[in-house]
Design a protein around this motif. Structure first.
Motif, mmCIF file in Angstrom:
data_model
loop_
_atom_site.group_PDB
_atom_site.id
_atom_site.type_symbol
_atom_site.label_atom_id
_atom_site.label_comp_id
_atom_site.label_asym_id
_atom_site.label_seq_id
_atom_site.Cartn_x
_atom_site.Cartn_y
_atom_site.Cartn_z
ATOM 1 N N UNK A 127 0.919 -1.177 -0.159
ATOM 2 C CA UNK A 127 -0.029 0.049 0.146
ATOM 3 C C UNK A 127 0.949 1.393 -0.179
ATOM 4 N N UNK A 128 1.935 1.227 0.836
ATOM 5 C CA UNK A 128 2.859 2.272 0.838
ATOM 6 C C UNK A 128 3.242 2.542 -0.671
ATOM 7 N N UNK A 129 3.898 1.321 -1.419
ATOM 8 C CA UNK A 129 4.222 1.576 -2.645
ATOM 9 C C UNK A 129 3.223 2.009 -3.662
ATOM 10 N N UNK A 130 2.288 1.372 -3.465
ATOM 11 C CA UNK A 130 1.085 1.962 -4.419
ATOM 12 C C UNK A 130 0.817 3.443 -4.111
ATOM 13 N N UNK A 131 0.837 3.875 -2.978
ATOM 14 C CA UNK A 131 0.459 5.471 -2.584
ATOM 15 C C UNK A 131 1.595 6.262 -3.164
ATOM 16 N N UNK A 132 2.750 5.605 -3.613
ATOM 17 C CA UNK A 132 3.810 6.599 -4.215
ATOM 18 C C UNK A 132 3.899 6.734 -5.873
#
Length: 173
Positions: free
Chosen positions: A148-153
């Motif tokens: 989710x962190x990576x998707x948000x970036x």
């Protein structure tokens, strides 16, 4: 793996120098150059405290022969790991400390992309600050989900890469 983003730490440069010397000794004559890449290579940028390195080598097909030495240094050998033409190594397990992304010298698409983003962020502190704030916010919101962190970036990083590559083509470094 917990997502932890920390304020810039000048010690990251020292950790890169120490580990890159070990990598240089392993890859020896196959190595052309090695670069500190990723967020820890940008002074002032908040980052996950994982040192990313990019060795540039003469022949990527010869790199697998060094897996035993990389394993002895504490790395997990991951092969291409989803990126054709790369060899990827990671160190530290769930508490990762280092990542090594090896590319052949003529792989200009990948090597230029990494160097362009690094150099762009070093030269554009407002963009680096914006990126750092985004990463910190996402890590605070999703501390247990690297996906989710990576998707948000993702959208920000794609736009950043586009701007960086355009800038890199004309920049005098």
């Amino acid at each position: 793996m917990y997502v932890i983003v920390k304020p810039y730490d000048a010690d990251w440069a020292r950790r890169y120098e120490e580990e890159s010397a070990r990598i240089r000794a392993i890859f020896a004559d196959e190595l052309i150059d090695i670069h500190h890449i990723g967020s820890t290579s940008v002074p002032g940028l908040s980052a996950k405290p994982i040192i990313d390195m990019m060795p540039v080598v003469r022949d990527i097909s010869r790199i697998d022969a060094y897996d035993a030495e990389m394993t002895a240094l504490g790395y997990e050998c991951m092969g291409e790991f989803g990126m054709r033409g790369r060899r990827y190594y990671r160190k530290g397990g769930d508490h990762r400390t280092h990542q090594v992304h090896v590319f052949q010298a003529d792989n200009l698409e990948d090597t230029s992309r990494h160097l362009a983003v690094r150099d762009y962020l070093r030269s554009h502190p407002k963009d680096a600050q914006q990126y750092g704030k985004l990463k910190t916010s996402l890590a605070d919101q999703f501390p247990t989900s690297i996906e989710t962190y990576s998707d948000g970036k993702d959208a920000f990083v794609k736009e950043l890469e586009h701007k960086a590559l355009d800038w890199y083509k004309t920049a005098e470094l």
